[in-house]
Scaffold this active site. Sequence first.
Site, PDB file in Angstrom:
ATOM      1  CB  CYS A 135       3.227   5.155 -11.007  1.00  0.00           C
ATOM      2  SG  CYS A 135       4.126   3.764 -11.711  1.00  0.00           S
ATOM      3  CB  SER A 136       0.203   9.138 -11.990  1.00  0.00           C
ATOM      4  OG  SER A 136       1.537   9.440 -12.276  1.00  0.00           O
TER       5      SER A 136
END
Length: 162
Positions: A51-52
């Site tokens: 996600c990051s």
Amino acid sequence: MAQIAVGQTLPDGTLSYFDDQDQLQSLSVHSIAAGKKVILFAVPGAFTPTCSMKHVPGFIEKAEELKSKGVDEILCISVNDPFVMKAWAKTYPENKHVKFVADGSAAYTRVLGLELDLSDKGLGVRSRRFALLVEDLKVKVANIETGGEFTVSGAEEILKAL
């Protein structure tokens, strides 16, 4: 509920975020999406690796291009509280267009039929990774991942659909 699909009307729901004055705000999905072209993309968790490092950066990097193709709003949704989403958003100082919004109890994620039970990993109920392109509340593109994959829900795939 059945999973949201192309052609359906985006259901309403309430998400929360911190505004530029650091005030907690609630927003109705319909109020931000009615009459507009909106991308809602969701991640299983703030600060998680894929996600990051991949999902969010892609939308931040492509935001200007998405906007040039008529996108009015880009929302990043996660089943995290708004305090976590605020802290996560601050890790992207270059971000100008992606709004980080919280679905703290997964209520909206459940309405979309996109919950993912990660209790066996100690994460509880989260959201599946997805990207929706919505025009005036109608779902035009529903790119929904299977399991922990990241193959169809990135900014590049949404750009192809525009």
